[in-house]
Design a protein around this motif. Structure first.
Motif, PDB file in Angstrom:
ATOM      1  N   LEU A  23      15.569  -2.389   6.854  1.00  0.00           N
ATOM      2  CA  LEU A  23      14.318  -2.074   6.160  1.00  0.00           C
ATOM      3  C   LEU A  23      13.116  -2.170   7.092  1.00  0.00           C
ATOM      4  O   LEU A  23      12.038  -1.678   6.768  1.00  0.00           O
TER       5      LEU A  23
ATOM      6  N   ASP B 255       2.549 -13.465  -0.644  1.00  0.00           N
ATOM      7  CA  ASP B 255       1.487 -14.452  -0.913  1.00  0.00           C
ATOM      8  C   ASP B 255       0.743 -14.129  -2.206  1.00  0.00           C
ATOM      9  O   ASP B 255       0.299 -15.036  -2.920  1.00  0.00           O
TER      10      ASP B 255
ATOM     11  N   GLY C 128       4.257 -10.509   4.135  1.00  0.00           N
ATOM     12  CA  GLY C 128       3.539 -11.739   3.807  1.00  0.00           C
ATOM     13  C   GLY C 128       2.442 -11.522   2.778  1.00  0.00           C
ATOM     14  O   GLY C 128       2.258 -12.352   1.878  1.00  0.00           O
ATOM     15  N   SER C 129       1.719 -10.413   2.891  1.00  0.00           N
ATOM     16  CA  SER C 129       0.593 -10.201   1.973  1.00  0.00           C
ATOM     17  C   SER C 129       1.075 -10.045   0.535  1.00  0.00           C
ATOM     18  O   SER C 129       0.462 -10.582  -0.407  1.00  0.00           O
TER      19      SER C 129
ATOM     20  N   HIS D  85       9.100 -20.551  10.495  1.00  0.00           N
ATOM     21  CA  HIS D  85       8.052 -21.004   9.564  1.00  0.00           C
ATOM     22  C   HIS D  85       8.590 -21.728   8.334  1.00  0.00           C
ATOM     23  O   HIS D  85       7.848 -21.988   7.391  1.00  0.00           O
TER      24      HIS D  85
ATOM     25  N   GLY E  95       0.787  -1.225   0.000  1.00  0.00           N
ATOM     26  CA  GLY E  95       0.000   0.000   0.000  1.00  0.00           C
ATOM     27  C   GLY E  95       0.819   1.274   0.000  1.00  0.00           C
ATOM     28  O   GLY E  95       0.254   2.360   0.089  1.00  0.00           O
ATOM     29  N   GLY E  96       2.121   1.195  -0.070  1.00  0.00           N
ATOM     30  CA  GLY E  96       2.893   2.429  -0.200  1.00  0.00           C
ATOM     31  C   GLY E  96       4.087   2.566   0.714  1.00  0.00           C
ATOM     32  O   GLY E  96       4.901   3.481   0.524  1.00  0.00           O
ATOM     33  N   SER E  97       4.259   1.683   1.708  1.00  0.00           N
ATOM     34  CA  SER E  97       5.409   1.868   2.613  1.00  0.00           C
ATOM     35  C   SER E  97       6.730   1.803   1.841  1.00  0.00           C
ATOM     36  O   SER E  97       7.672   2.537   2.151  1.00  0.00           O
TER      37      SER E  97
ATOM     38  N   HIS F 194      -7.749 -17.206  10.965  1.00  0.00           N
ATOM     39  CA  HIS F 194      -8.017 -16.779   9.579  1.00  0.00           C
ATOM     40  C   HIS F 194      -9.486 -16.394   9.390  1.00  0.00           C
ATOM     41  O   HIS F 194      -9.799 -15.494   8.604  1.00  0.00           O
TER      42      HIS F 194
ATOM     43  N   ASN G 159       4.041 -21.591   1.405  1.00  0.00           N
ATOM     44  CA  ASN G 159       2.613 -21.304   1.632  1.00  0.00           C
ATOM     45  C   ASN G 159       2.210 -19.960   1.046  1.00  0.00           C
ATOM     46  O   ASN G 159       3.029 -19.050   0.932  1.00  0.00           O
TER      47      ASN G 159
ATOM     48  N   SER H  97       8.716 -19.986   3.338  1.00  0.00           N
ATOM     49  CA  SER H  97       7.697 -21.050   3.357  1.00  0.00           C
ATOM     50  C   SER H  97       7.212 -21.363   1.944  1.00  0.00           C
ATOM     51  O   SER H  97       7.416 -20.587   1.015  1.00  0.00           O
TER      52      SER H  97
ATOM     53  N   LYS I  50     -10.874 -17.277   3.652  1.00  0.00           N
ATOM     54  CA  LYS I  50      -9.429 -17.030   3.646  1.00  0.00           C
ATOM     55  C   LYS I  50      -8.773 -18.405   3.647  1.00  0.00           C
ATOM     56  O   LYS I  50      -8.851 -19.140   4.629  1.00  0.00           O
TER      57      LYS I  50
ATOM     58  N   HIS J  93       3.727 -19.613  14.935  1.00  0.00           N
ATOM     59  CA  HIS J  93       4.226 -20.587  13.948  1.00  0.00           C
ATOM     60  C   HIS J  93       5.054 -21.679  14.618  1.00  0.00           C
ATOM     61  O   HIS J  93       5.018 -22.843  14.221  1.00  0.00           O
TER      62      HIS J  93
ATOM     63  N   THR K  83      11.207   1.139   9.792  1.00  0.00           N
ATOM     64  CA  THR K  83      10.069   2.054   9.586  1.00  0.00           C
ATOM     65  C   THR K  83       8.738   1.426  10.012  1.00  0.00           C
ATOM     66  O   THR K  83       7.691   2.061   9.908  1.00  0.00           O
TER      67      THR K  83
ATOM     68  N   THR L 163      10.244  -6.844   4.008  1.00  0.00           N
ATOM     69  CA  THR L 163      10.222  -5.598   4.784  1.00  0.00           C
ATOM     70  C   THR L 163       9.615  -5.766   6.171  1.00  0.00           C
ATOM     71  O   THR L 163       9.607  -4.815   6.952  1.00  0.00           O
TER      72      THR L 163
ATOM     73  N   HIS M 177      -4.372 -21.224  13.869  1.00  0.00           N
ATOM     74  CA  HIS M 177      -4.276 -20.413  12.650  1.00  0.00           C
ATOM     75  C   HIS M 177      -5.585 -20.443  11.862  1.00  0.00           C
ATOM     76  O   HIS M 177      -6.057 -19.415  11.384  1.00  0.00           O
TER      77      HIS M 177
HETATM   78  O1  NZQ Z   1       1.168  -2.266   2.460  1.00  0.00           O
HETATM   79  P1  NZQ Z   1       2.286  -1.455   2.977  1.00  0.00           P
HETATM   80  O2  NZQ Z   1       2.127  -0.001   2.770  1.00  0.00           O
HETATM   81  O3  NZQ Z   1       3.629  -1.967   2.520  1.00  0.00           O
HETATM   82  O4  NZQ Z   1       2.240  -1.601   4.599  1.00  0.00           O
HETATM   83  C1  NZQ Z   1       2.366  -2.839   5.266  1.00  0.00           C
HETATM   84  C2  NZQ Z   1       1.044  -3.348   5.833  1.00  0.00           C
HETATM   85  O5  NZQ Z   1       0.186  -2.294   6.138  1.00  0.00           O
HETATM   86  C3  NZQ Z   1       3.174  -2.611   6.517  1.00  0.00           C
HETATM   87  N1  NZQ Z   1       4.610  -2.702   6.313  1.00  0.00           N
HETATM   88  C4  NZQ Z   1       5.319  -3.766   5.852  1.00  0.00           C
HETATM   89  N2  NZQ Z   1       6.630  -3.506   5.881  1.00  0.00           N
HETATM   90  C5  NZQ Z   1       6.760  -2.222   6.348  1.00  0.00           C
HETATM   91  C6  NZQ Z   1       5.476  -1.723   6.605  1.00  0.00           C
HETATM   92  N3  NZQ Z   1       5.276  -0.465   7.090  1.00  0.00           N
HETATM   93  C7  NZQ Z   1       6.363   0.286   7.335  1.00  0.00           C
HETATM   94  N4  NZQ Z   1       7.634  -0.162   7.116  1.00  0.00           N
HETATM   95  C8  NZQ Z   1       7.873  -1.401   6.656  1.00  0.00           C
HETATM   96  N5  NZQ Z   1       9.116  -1.843   6.494  1.00  0.00           N
HETATM   97  O6  NZQ Z   1       2.789  -3.642   7.405  1.00  0.00           O
HETATM   98  C9  NZQ Z   1       1.434  -3.992   7.148  1.00  0.00           C
HETATM   99  C10 NZQ Z   1       1.306  -5.497   7.161  1.00  0.00           C
HETATM  100  O7  NZQ Z   1       1.932  -6.083   6.041  1.00  0.00           O
HETATM  101  P2  NZQ Z   1       1.637  -7.604   5.694  1.00  0.00           P
HETATM  102  O8  NZQ Z   1       2.407  -7.975   4.485  1.00  0.00           O
HETATM  103  O9  NZQ Z   1       0.167  -7.826   5.668  1.00  0.00           O
HETATM  104  O10 NZQ Z   1       2.223  -8.348   6.992  1.00  0.00           O
HETATM  105  P3  NZQ Z   1       2.573  -9.835   7.284  1.00  0.00           P
HETATM  106  O11 NZQ Z   1       3.936 -10.171   6.820  1.00  0.00           O
HETATM  107  O12 NZQ Z   1       2.255 -10.028   8.709  1.00  0.00           O
HETATM  108  O13 NZQ Z   1       1.577 -10.722   6.400  1.00  0.00           O
HETATM  109  C11 NZQ Z   1       0.289 -11.041   6.858  1.00  0.00           C
HETATM  110  C12 NZQ Z   1      -0.418 -11.960   5.878  1.00  0.00           C
HETATM  111  O14 NZQ Z   1       0.305 -13.199   5.745  1.00  0.00           O
HETATM  112  C13 NZQ Z   1      -0.578 -14.303   6.007  1.00  0.00           C
HETATM  113  C14 NZQ Z   1      -1.537 -13.704   7.010  1.00  0.00           C
HETATM  114  O15 NZQ Z   1      -2.701 -14.468   7.158  1.00  0.00           O
HETATM  115  C15 NZQ Z   1      -1.801 -12.329   6.410  1.00  0.00           C
HETATM  116  O16 NZQ Z   1      -2.733 -12.431   5.362  1.00  0.00           O
HETATM  117  N6  NZQ Z   1       0.211 -15.447   6.412  1.00  0.00           N
HETATM  118  C16 NZQ Z   1       0.976 -16.039   5.474  1.00  0.00           C
HETATM  119  C17 NZQ Z   1       1.745 -17.147   5.745  1.00  0.00           C
HETATM  120  C18 NZQ Z   1       2.598 -17.778   4.720  1.00  0.00           C
HETATM  121  N7  NZQ Z   1       2.459 -17.399   3.457  1.00  0.00           N
HETATM  122  O17 NZQ Z   1       3.410 -18.677   4.987  1.00  0.00           O
HETATM  123  C19 NZQ Z   1       1.749 -17.768   7.077  1.00  0.00           C
HETATM  124  C20 NZQ Z   1       1.120 -16.948   8.147  1.00  0.00           C
HETATM  125  O18 NZQ Z   1       0.634 -17.797   9.162  1.00  0.00           O
HETATM  126  C21 NZQ Z   1       0.016 -16.047   7.702  1.00  0.00           C
HETATM  127  O19 NZQ Z   1      -1.246 -16.710   7.692  1.00  0.00           O
END
Ligand code: NZQ
Ligand code: ZN
Length: 391
Positions: A181, A103, A99-100, A254, A40-42, A273, A150, A148, A161, A200, A184, A139, A269
């Protein structure tokens, strides 16, 4: 210990300034046209995206940009990416984020090698045979997706989900991990990431498979390291060494290192979800609510590993009464999430004062079956009781 096969081909490039290697790493892992995926912009605000773009250009790699991935990533962004890829024809996906973002890149990786709907893989309607390679610039230490196999995506129409687990296909080719990184990150996201990585480990630790001492001791050691480091990080978020330790812990929490040779759980988990699918809460925060509730529910029914966790990790002395010690462990973990990480530990604190438990529970069992197997088999009555314990 059970038989296992472990395939973990990811090249981890760790430390200050390592994002400078991203162009070379893409080339080394076979890229000639790169689709860059971000959130989303970070990464725009921090300047990381501009650095990555400069490195791709330096490496002579054409690229396109797919931004706007949201936390709890959704199918609609995957469809947008598939459309963009039809035009651009990438042969490599580069996820720059958490992760988002990773994934979403993984969903594209299988979707781009398939004529049908990528969602078929997430609901078990089809089995992926091929995937486009994925690289990562991480990040946020949390989901562990950089190591992973996954990917977890939410279907915006059905609000399901669902996770896809394909270690032979979906582990990234490389992951660049520069702890700087993560400086922030808002403190809430840092803490939620720590809660997620601890979960995990616990999902793997809570196992009925006997004689996996290596897995137990690795898990306990990692939990102790995380808890010690988390205290430092919460007190001083600019502590580089703490950030570095936490970042690597999230990955090995993980990448299956501590689950090899044994049955795993994952029911907490699955229950979380449903919460993040319905209420769009941060996954790690949802786990801080559900995990202690699950431990309290399981304490009298299968106390062994919970009490062991308390004795070896959470400072609970061995009273000789495993059930009492397991209850004390559940309470200690809940207090730790609340006091040290400042995480919510009830639905109300999570910002969901009146959750629709019937809806989440029905969806949970539609996806996971009548009885969810694991450390403790859970039917709909059991999961409902756990949700209620978290109110
Ligand atoms: O979107 P931006 O603007 O980048 O902001 C993100 C987001 O709002 C922010 N962020 C990330 N790095 C940053 C930062 N803000 C400032 N500085 C930085 N360096 O953090 C927020 C969360 O990011 P997100 O990617 O959603 O976090 P996370 O890594 O916790 O991922 C969560 C997702 O992963 C799934 C979760 O269910 C959820 O959907 N999972 C994935 C897994 C896998 N693939 O193995 C296993 C986990 O159990 C989990 O279920
Ligand atoms: Zn998780």
């Amino acid at each position: 210990m059970n038989n296992f096969s472990f395939y973990s081909p990811t090249e981890f490039v760790f430390g200050k300034g390592t994002e400078g290697q991203v162009g070379d790493l893409c080339l080394k892992h076979g890229a000639s046209r790169v689709m860059v995926v971000y959130g989303g912009g970070s990464v725009v605000r921090s300047g990381l995206l501009a650095k990555v773009e400069a490195k791709l250009t330096e490496a002579g790699l054409p690229y396109c940009l797919l931004g706007g991935v949201v936390p709890n990533p959704v199918d609609t962004k995957v469809y947008e990416g598939l459309e963009m890829a039809r035009e651009f024809q990438p042969d490599f996906l580069l996820a720059v984020g958490g992760g988002s973002v990773i994934d979403t890149a993984k969903a594209l990786a299988v979707g781009l090698c398939y004529d049908g709907d990528f969602w078929d893989f997430y609901i078990g309607k089809a089995k992926a045979q091929k995937a486009m390679p994925v690289g990562v610039v991480l990040t946020i230490p949390a989901a562990g997706s950089e190591g992973s196999g996954n990917s977890v995506i939410t279907n915006t129409t059905t609000k399901v989900k669902a996770g896809l687990r394909l270690p032979m296909l979906l582990r990234p080719k490389f992951a660049v991990m520069d702890p700087e990184l993560t400086m922030t990150l808002p403190l809430y996201q840092t803490a939620a990431g720590i809660s997620d990585m601890m979960a995990h480990i616990l999902e793997r630790y809570l196992s009925n498979t006997p004689d996996v001492q290596i897995g137990d001791r690795l898990a306990e050691g990692m939990l102790l390291a995380i808890m010690e480091t988390a205290r430092k990080l919460m007190a001083d978020p600019s502590d580089y060494q703490a950030r570095a330790n936490i970042m690597w812990c999230a990955t090995i929490a993980h990448n299956d290192t501590c689950s090899l040779g044994r049955q795993e759980d994952w029911n907490s988990h699955a229950m979380e979800h449903e919460i993040s699918a319905e209420y769009d809460v941060t996954h790690g925060a949802g786990l801080a609510v559900i995990f202690p509730a699950f431990l309290a529910y399981a304490a009298p029914k299968n106390p062994g590993k919970i009490a062991q966790l308390g004795h070896r990790v959470l400072g609970i002395s061995d009273s000789g009464d495993a059930v009492a010690d397991a209850f004390a462990t559940a309470a200690a973990l809940k207090a730790w999430f609340k006091d040290v990480l400042k995480m919510p530990v009830t639905f109300a604190e999570l910002g969901v004062p009146s959750p629709d438990l019937e809806l989440m529970n029905a969806r949970l069992h539609r996806l996971k079956g009548e009885v969810m197997q694991g450390y403790l088999p859970l039917d709909a009555a059991a999961t409902m009781e756990i949700y209620k314990l978290a109110l």
